[in-house]
Design an enzyme around this catalytic site. Structure first.
Site, PDB file in Angstrom:
ATOM      1  N   ARG A 261       0.836  -1.209   0.000  1.00 49.00           N
ATOM      2  CA  ARG A 261       0.000   0.000   0.000  1.00 49.00           C
ATOM      3  C   ARG A 261       0.859   1.242   0.000  1.00 49.00           C
ATOM      4  O   ARG A 261       1.759   1.370   0.825  1.00 49.00           O
ATOM      5  CB  ARG A 261      -0.924  -0.002   1.222  1.00 49.00           C
ATOM      6  CG  ARG A 261      -1.858  -1.188   1.203  1.00 49.00           C
ATOM      7  CD  ARG A 261      -2.941  -1.108   2.244  1.00 49.00           C
ATOM      8  NE  ARG A 261      -3.735  -2.332   2.193  1.00 49.00           N
ATOM      9  CZ  ARG A 261      -4.728  -2.624   3.025  1.00 49.00           C
ATOM     10  NH1 ARG A 261      -5.060  -1.765   3.978  1.00 49.00           N
ATOM     11  NH2 ARG A 261      -5.389  -3.755   2.900  1.00 49.00           N
ATOM     12  N   ARG A 276       2.031   1.079  10.747  1.00 52.82           N
ATOM     13  CA  ARG A 276       1.623   1.186   9.342  1.00 52.82           C
ATOM     14  C   ARG A 276       2.844   0.994   8.447  1.00 52.82           C
ATOM     15  O   ARG A 276       3.851   1.669   8.601  1.00 52.82           O
ATOM     16  CB  ARG A 276       0.991   2.543   9.060  1.00 52.82           C
ATOM     17  CG  ARG A 276       0.597   2.695   7.597  1.00 52.82           C
ATOM     18  CD  ARG A 276      -0.289   3.893   7.365  1.00 52.82           C
ATOM     19  NE  ARG A 276      -1.550   3.767   8.074  1.00 52.82           N
ATOM     20  CZ  ARG A 276      -2.372   4.774   8.311  1.00 52.82           C
ATOM     21  NH1 ARG A 276      -2.077   5.975   7.909  1.00 52.82           N
ATOM     22  NH2 ARG A 276      -3.506   4.572   8.957  1.00 52.82           N
ATOM     23  N   GLU A 348      -6.174  -1.496  14.537  1.00 56.24           N
ATOM     24  CA  GLU A 348      -7.048  -2.259  13.644  1.00 56.24           C
ATOM     25  C   GLU A 348      -6.278  -3.431  13.052  1.00 56.24           C
ATOM     26  O   GLU A 348      -5.251  -3.252  12.410  1.00 56.24           O
ATOM     27  CB  GLU A 348      -7.564  -1.354  12.521  1.00 56.24           C
ATOM     28  CG  GLU A 348      -8.513  -2.072  11.592  1.00 56.24           C
ATOM     29  CD  GLU A 348      -8.862  -1.241  10.363  1.00 56.24           C
ATOM     30  OE1 GLU A 348      -8.886   0.003  10.463  1.00 56.24           O
ATOM     31  OE2 GLU A 348      -9.096  -1.848   9.305  1.00 56.24           O
ATOM     32  N   SER A 351     -10.753  -6.238   9.212  1.00 52.71           N
ATOM     33  CA  SER A 351     -11.912  -5.549   8.705  1.00 52.71           C
ATOM     34  C   SER A 351     -12.731  -6.625   8.007  1.00 52.71           C
ATOM     35  O   SER A 351     -12.243  -7.274   7.100  1.00 52.71           O
ATOM     36  CB  SER A 351     -11.442  -4.479   7.723  1.00 52.71           C
ATOM     37  OG  SER A 351     -12.515  -3.672   7.348  1.00 52.71           O
ATOM     38  N   ARG A 389       0.428  -5.624  13.081  1.00 52.42           N
ATOM     39  CA  ARG A 389      -0.212  -5.035  14.263  1.00 52.42           C
ATOM     40  C   ARG A 389      -0.517  -6.097  15.323  1.00 52.42           C
ATOM     41  O   ARG A 389      -0.492  -5.795  16.511  1.00 52.42           O
ATOM     42  CB  ARG A 389      -1.488  -4.297  13.860  1.00 52.42           C
ATOM     43  CG  ARG A 389      -1.167  -3.028  13.067  1.00 52.42           C
ATOM     44  CD  ARG A 389      -2.412  -2.338  12.607  1.00 52.42           C
ATOM     45  NE  ARG A 389      -2.106  -1.198  11.753  1.00 52.42           N
ATOM     46  CZ  ARG A 389      -2.999  -0.599  10.972  1.00 52.42           C
ATOM     47  NH1 ARG A 389      -4.249  -1.041  10.934  1.00 52.42           N
ATOM     48  NH2 ARG A 389      -2.651   0.427  10.241  1.00 52.42           N
TER      49      ARG A 389
END
Length: 421
Positions: A261, A276, A348, A351, A389
RNA sequence: GGAGGGGUGGCAGAGUGGCCGAAUGCGCCGGUCUUGAAAACCGGAGUGCCGCAAGGUACCGUGGGUUCGAAUCCCACCCCCUCCGCCA
């Protein structure tokens, strides 16, 4: 994309639904184009039918006869008209399609209305956050040996920011996490696939990354290919332009992939260490289901992801994402956030989303109901889980006073030890 | 990367300018026959778009072009196969 037939029938309903989301889209223009398109198609096809009929009559005339020559003159005029009407119809159709691709999915009625992430609803928690409070807790990137085992400077040298090396027992721990997640998914009935990490434009369009989010993906301009931001893209596209048998549904699959990403414009203080990255590892669950079952399947998907955090003994909370924070192709979305005791933050790590027919219509993935016409399937996917994470939470929550980190029990056999550090 | 061959319905495979949405075979679905099955025979069957419907229209790898008319001719691209080269 949305179902144009539903839009024609219930413009205000769709408008209301979309108003809850934060995306810009012009329904009136779409509807106007839809009307123009239908008119243009009707005109072109009518003229074309006349041409075909005349051509067939002409084919029976002797070639070179006077009659033939006279007819030919007439037909040339007609051919010109057909060409004109067809190109007009084609043009308006392309405009219609390109606008249609910019319309987001309509959120489900159970999605809370809200402006942004502050309006997300915490619907559940698991584990005892307070039990993890300790004086020696630190952020994972402040653990003294952190950079020896997750080497950011070397990553910067070799590639750039956000591409760390994992070294030694840390590399092994990452591999243990991947293995654990895949084993659990397989036990839960998800068939494993190993997917391409690079996809073409059609695939990225089908899942909703394109046409709007080029900034998210790394791309190869020469070949018009994209590095996947998630396994969702190649895995969902597996069945693109195919018709499944009703009895095959639901199809459940899992895939481990690295994810790439660009995260353009989102670099800052919140994103130190593992929080991140530009490249990270993730196991993804993907479902293709019967339309009537998709919301039920979403709950199952979420439970599957949750069970991983429970087995890793990591406290987490479940958020129901509000309409203002939900993604472009999503109808309903849950996020799982793990507690990172050093940073004292929720991170997070999953999802889980129902895309209803939105991706499936773009991807043209259908199923054949018993003896009926093909219908669009529903697709879902969920992270299970995003690894950096999870790793951050393990490092922070399981840090002992002696400076070592206790590896969660379920990982120990795969990792081959009890501690890291 | 070089040279050649090829992409047609679920599969195999005809079709080189109008009679082709497309022969034939296999497979599939329904029926007849049979105690049941097989065989045989009869019938059916693609997907999208426009239309209330009747019906129309599009689709022979993809996109352009030639032509009154294209699966068929021309151009570009994609993919597959064979041989050579290179490589894990």
């Amino acid at each position: 994309m949305i179902d144009i037939k539903i839009l024609r029938e219930d413009l205000e309903g769709i408008r209301e639904g979309l108003a809850k989301k934060k995306f810009e889209c012009d329904l009136d223009r779409l509807l106007e184009l839809d009307k123009q398109r239908r008119e243009a198609v009707a005109l072109a096809e009518e003229k074309r039918a006349a041409q075909k009929a005349a051509n067939q009559a002409m084919a029976k005339l002797p070639k070179g006869s006077d009659e033939f020559q006279a007819k030919l003159k007439e037909m040339k005029v007609l051919a010109g008209e057909v060409k004109e009407l067809e190109s007009a119809s084609k043009e308006v159709n392309e405009q219609w399609k390109s606008v249609l691709l910019t319309i987001p999915n309509v959120p489900h009625e159970s999605v809370p209305v809200g402006k942004n992430e502050t309006d997300n609803q915490q619907i559940d928690t698991w584990g005892d956050v307070d039990a993890l409070v300790s004086e020696h807790a630190v952020a994972h990137y402040d653990i003294p040996w952190f950079e020896q085992k997750i080497d950011f400077p070397r990553g910067v040298k070799v590639t750039g920011a956000g591409f760390p090396f994992y070294v030694g027992d840390m590399a092994r721990l990452v591999r243990a996490l991947i293995q654990f997640f895949l084993n659990e998914a397989a036990a839960g009935g998800y068939e494993e696939v190993l997917a391409p990490l690079v996809v073409n434009e059609a695939s990225a369009t089908a899942t909703g990354q394109l046409p709007d989010k080029e900034g998210q993906m790394y791309s190869d301009q020469n070949e018009n290919l994209y590095l996947i931001p998630t396994a969702e893209v190649p895995v969902t596209n597996f069945f693109r332009d195919e018709i499944l048998e009703e009895k095959e549904l639901p199809v459940n699959r899992c895939a481990y992939t690295p994810c790439f990403r660009r995260e353009a414009g989102s670099w800052g203080k919140e994103v130190r260490g593992l929080n991140r990255l530009h490249q990270f590892d993730k196991v993804e669950l993907v479902k293709w289901v019967h339309p009537e079952k998709s919301y039920e399947e979403l709950e199952g998907l979420r439970k599957d992801a949750e069970s991983l955090l429970q087995k890793l003994e990591l406290p987490y909370r479940v958020l129901l994402i509000c309409s203002g924070d939900i993604g472009f192709p999503h109808a309903k979305q849950y996020d799982l956030e793990v507690w990172a005791g050093g940073q004292k933050r929720w991170l997070e790590v999953s999802s889980c989303s129902n895309f209803t027919d939105f991706q499936a219509r773009r991807a043209n993935i259908r199923f054949r109901p018993q003896g009926g016409k093909p219908e669009v399937v529903h697709t879902l996917n969920g992270s299970a889980l995003a690894i950096p994470r999870v790793l951050a939470a393990i490092l922070e929550n399981n840090l002992q006073e002696d400076g070592r980190v206790r590896v969660p029990k379920v990982l120990q056999p795969l990792y081959g030890g009890e501690f890291i550090g």
